[in-house]
Design a protein around this motif. Structure first.
Motif, PDB file in Angstrom:
ATOM      1  N   ALA A   1      10.433  19.342  13.162  1.00 57.32           N
ATOM      2  CA  ALA A   1       9.760  19.926  11.837  1.00 57.32           C
ATOM      3  C   ALA A   1      10.215  18.994  10.570  1.00 57.32           C
ATOM      4  O   ALA A   1       9.310  18.780   9.599  1.00 57.32           O
ATOM      5  N   GLY A   2      11.505  18.672  10.436  1.00 55.45           N
ATOM      6  CA  GLY A   2      12.002  17.806   9.336  1.00 55.45           C
ATOM      7  C   GLY A   2      11.287  16.738   8.841  1.00 55.45           C
ATOM      8  O   GLY A   2      10.726  16.290   7.798  1.00 55.45           O
ATOM      9  N   ASP A   3      11.208  15.784  10.042  1.00 57.06           N
ATOM     10  CA  ASP A   3      10.500  14.661  10.170  1.00 57.06           C
ATOM     11  C   ASP A   3       9.202  14.393   9.816  1.00 57.06           C
ATOM     12  O   ASP A   3       8.324  13.940   9.194  1.00 57.06           O
ATOM     13  N   CYS A   4       8.556  15.583  10.420  1.00 55.11           N
ATOM     14  CA  CYS A   4       7.001  15.602  10.262  1.00 55.11           C
ATOM     15  C   CYS A   4       6.585  16.198   8.595  1.00 55.11           C
ATOM     16  O   CYS A   4       5.581  15.889   8.157  1.00 55.11           O
ATOM     17  N   THR A   5       7.620  16.781   7.922  1.00 53.66           N
ATOM     18  CA  THR A   5       7.626  17.265   6.699  1.00 53.66           C
ATOM     19  C   THR A   5       7.496  15.930   5.947  1.00 53.66           C
ATOM     20  O   THR A   5       6.963  15.739   5.046  1.00 53.66           O
ATOM     21  N   THR A   6       8.493  14.930   6.022  1.00 57.29           N
ATOM     22  CA  THR A   6       8.421  13.854   5.564  1.00 57.29           C
ATOM     23  C   THR A   6       7.268  13.128   5.728  1.00 57.29           C
ATOM     24  O   THR A   6       6.641  12.399   4.963  1.00 57.29           O
ATOM     25  N   GLY A   7       6.698  13.006   6.870  1.00 60.43           N
ATOM     26  CA  GLY A   7       5.590  12.191   7.257  1.00 60.43           C
ATOM     27  C   GLY A   7       4.457  12.606   6.563  1.00 60.43           C
ATOM     28  O   GLY A   7       3.487  11.820   6.222  1.00 60.43           O
ATOM     29  N   LEU A   8       4.429  14.026   6.371  1.00 53.24           N
ATOM     30  CA  LEU A   8       3.067  14.729   5.759  1.00 53.24           C
ATOM     31  C   LEU A   8       3.190  14.328   4.332  1.00 53.24           C
ATOM     32  O   LEU A   8       2.110  13.961   3.793  1.00 53.24           O
TER      33      LEU A   8
ATOM     34  N   ILE B   1      -0.601  14.415  14.847  1.00 48.69           N
ATOM     35  CA  ILE B   1       0.925  14.571  15.440  1.00 48.69           C
ATOM     36  C   ILE B   1       1.762  15.259  14.383  1.00 48.69           C
ATOM     37  O   ILE B   1       2.847  15.964  14.757  1.00 48.69           O
ATOM     38  N   THR B   2       1.620  14.863  13.078  1.00 53.37           N
ATOM     39  CA  THR B   2       2.427  15.469  12.071  1.00 53.37           C
ATOM     40  C   THR B   2       2.155  16.975  11.924  1.00 53.37           C
ATOM     41  O   THR B   2       3.233  17.860  11.944  1.00 53.37           O
TER      42      THR B   2
ATOM     43  N   TYR C   1       7.330   5.845  10.546  1.00 49.69           N
ATOM     44  CA  TYR C   1       8.783   5.776  11.089  1.00 49.69           C
ATOM     45  C   TYR C   1       9.108   7.365  11.269  1.00 49.69           C
ATOM     46  O   TYR C   1       9.638   7.647  12.226  1.00 49.69           O
ATOM     47  N   SER C   2       8.650   8.167  10.406  1.00 48.76           N
ATOM     48  CA  SER C   2       8.869   9.742  10.374  1.00 48.76           C
ATOM     49  C   SER C   2       7.949  10.526  11.746  1.00 48.76           C
ATOM     50  O   SER C   2       8.604  11.111  12.509  1.00 48.76           O
ATOM     51  N   VAL C   3       6.805   9.915  11.635  1.00 51.98           N
ATOM     52  CA  VAL C   3       6.126  10.530  12.856  1.00 51.98           C
ATOM     53  C   VAL C   3       6.756   9.999  14.286  1.00 51.98           C
ATOM     54  O   VAL C   3       6.761  10.859  15.278  1.00 51.98           O
TER      55      VAL C   3
END
Length: 496
Positions: free
Chosen positions: A446-453, A260-261, A68-70
């Protein structure tokens, strides 16, 4: 929710004023955006629930949150090249038409009962959304006689209403059908919504500004050849690498998600660093870029928590909330309608408050508004800790806890998101006037990728310790930004 991309453009006013005193073309763009947001938010409301459902893909909450985050990060990451494509290749009008067709095709692909085609569908929707997001708002601006047209702000306000109308209705309709009837039928309804939006866009294009058909800065023959060559090289590299992984039997979903993240974290840093190192910028512009970095980091942290409203909070709502009110059992996806209805109710109130304070000379500065938004998003997760703790023994908590969390988050959004769009246009160096709006959306990436990571690393974002840590981090960052407000205002120069 993050607002749509806007930028000033040379414009030709519409010849008629038939839509609440605005050019008739605004009705076309209003309805296009409303139906596109209907399809987007309807699919988004179903996505995490479908990923974890036994009748869906049956994934773990951590994997569902990562996907979802990615996905969200891709939508905003692609907004910048989407804007470039409209400026250099097709022009806004053609780009939006093609984007609508790609989005519709993506939703139809999601409606197919196959895991393989499902991820292809997500990619298509992300690609189409990125192309559309940057260009449709440009066309709104082109309806007016330049940035000083007194109707301009009101036009964008009406346009924003269309966004929230679509976002409000989508979970109620698509969510209900997807959860209670069939997941894939829900995705098909999203495709129908985009089809309606595309159809009325094509019918109403005659009311748009002629400028929307022109390519502002077309690629030269040499640039086209270079762009095509680079694109083909990257495509060949991807085909070889991922083809080899599939052939060897070592391919897993992480081979797609992790790159992608990481790209979503690295690209924003690279873009800001490139702008900051530009020796053509004046000392005043350099100072503003330095000040803007404070806002960018604050926004990234804000969206990291805020966008979990559709993943971490949605998954908690599915597993741990009582969805029965006065004997009526509502689908979990309906929670996603809370934010847009609060936005529509509170946005005029917040705007009135800022104006009233301004008349008295007491309106908070941009830095203070940003700090308030960051502080409130942290408070929302402190509120989340209460039902999270109550549900620790398997008990179901009241639905009003979810409403309370979304309410606090939405007030924070109204303090930060519209202000972020405005401050981006004010602090952008002349050379990067258009590109800086794309930079603003990279904060969401950047925020969503932090969650994804974090999710890919195995961090359970529904644990009280992790929720508390994020809440404390946001509150601390909001207080720190407020404490350094004078320093940031110095870097901003003449911008307030």
């Amino acid at each position: 929710m993050a607002s749509s991309l806007t930028k000033d453009s040379a414009s030709t006013p519409g010849s008629e004023k038939t839509f609440f005193g605005h050019p008739r073309g605004l009705a076309t763009l209003f309805l296009t955006e409303m139906w596109e947001r209907f399809s987007y938010y309807g699919m988004r409301a179903l996505l995490p629930l479908y990923l974890i459902a036994p009748g869906g893909l049956g994934m773990s909450p951590a994997t569902a949150t990562a996907i979802y985050s990615v996905y969200l990060s891709l939508v905003y990451l692609l907004a910048m090249p989407g804007g470039w494509f409209g400026d250099r290749v097709w022009g806004p009008r053609k780009t939006v038409a093609v984007a609508g067709a790609i989005i519709m095709l993506g939703h139809l692909t999601l409606a197919l009962p196959s895991e393989g085609t499902f991820f292809a569908g997500l990619g298509l929707v992300a690609l189409g959304s990125g192309l559309l997001k940057a260009n449709i708002s440009t066309m709104v601006g082109q309806l007016y006689d330049g940035p000083d047209d007194p109707r301009r702000d009101g036009g964008f306000t009406l346009f924003y209403v269309g966004i929230n109308l679509g976002a409000f209705a989508a979970p109620l309709i698509i969510g209900t059908v997807g959860e209670n009837v069939n997941w894939h039928l829900g995705f098909a309804l999203a495709a129908l919504g985009m089809a309606l939006g595309l159809a009325q866009f094509l019918i109403g294009t005659r009311h748009l500004s002629p400028a929307s058909s022109f390519v502002p800065k077309p690629l030269s023959a040499a640039e086209k050849a270079s762009t095509l060559r680079k694109g083909l090289i990257w495509l060949i590299v991807a085909v070889v690498v991922y083809g080899g992984l599939v052939a060897s039997g070592t391919y897993t979903l992480n081979w797609a998600l992790v790159p992608i993240t990481l790209a979503g974290l690295i690209i924003p840093v690279m873009v800001l660093a490139r702008i900051k190192r530009d020796k053509e910028l004046t000392s005043a512009e350099q100072s503003k870029v330095s000040g803007y970095i404070w806002f960018f980091v604050a926004a990234a942290l804000f969206w990291m928590i805020y966008d979990q409203g559709g993943s971490t909070l949605a998954i908690f709502g599915e597993s741990s909330t009582n969805t029965v009110i006065l004997g009526f059992d509502f689908p979990v996806s309906w929670y996603q309608s809370v934010n847009p209805v609060i936005v529509m109710a509170l946005a005029p109130v917040v705007a009135w408050i800022w104006l009233a304070l301004n008349r008295r000379g007491k309106e908070p500065s941009t830095v203070v508004k940003f700090a308030s938004g960051l502080f409130l998003i942290g408070v929302s997760f402190f509120v989340f800790l209460i039902p999270l703790t109550m549900a620790g023994d398997g008990a179901k908590v009241a639905a009003w806890w979810m409403v309370a969390i979304y309410f606090v988050q939405t007030v924070g959004e109204l303090c930060l998101s519209p202000v972020g769009l405005s401050i981006t246009t004010k602090m952008a160096p002349v050379k990067y006037g258009s590109q800086m709006m794309g930079v603003w959306f990279l904060a969401v990436t950047a925020g969503d990728c932090t969650t994804g990571l974090l999710s890919l690393a195995g961090v359970d974002l529904n644990k009280t310790g992790i929720v508390g840590l994020q809440a404390a981090l946001a509150v601390f960052a909001g207080i720190a930004l407020w404490m350094y407000r004078k320093r940031v205002k110095e870097l901003m120069g003449t911008v307030n």
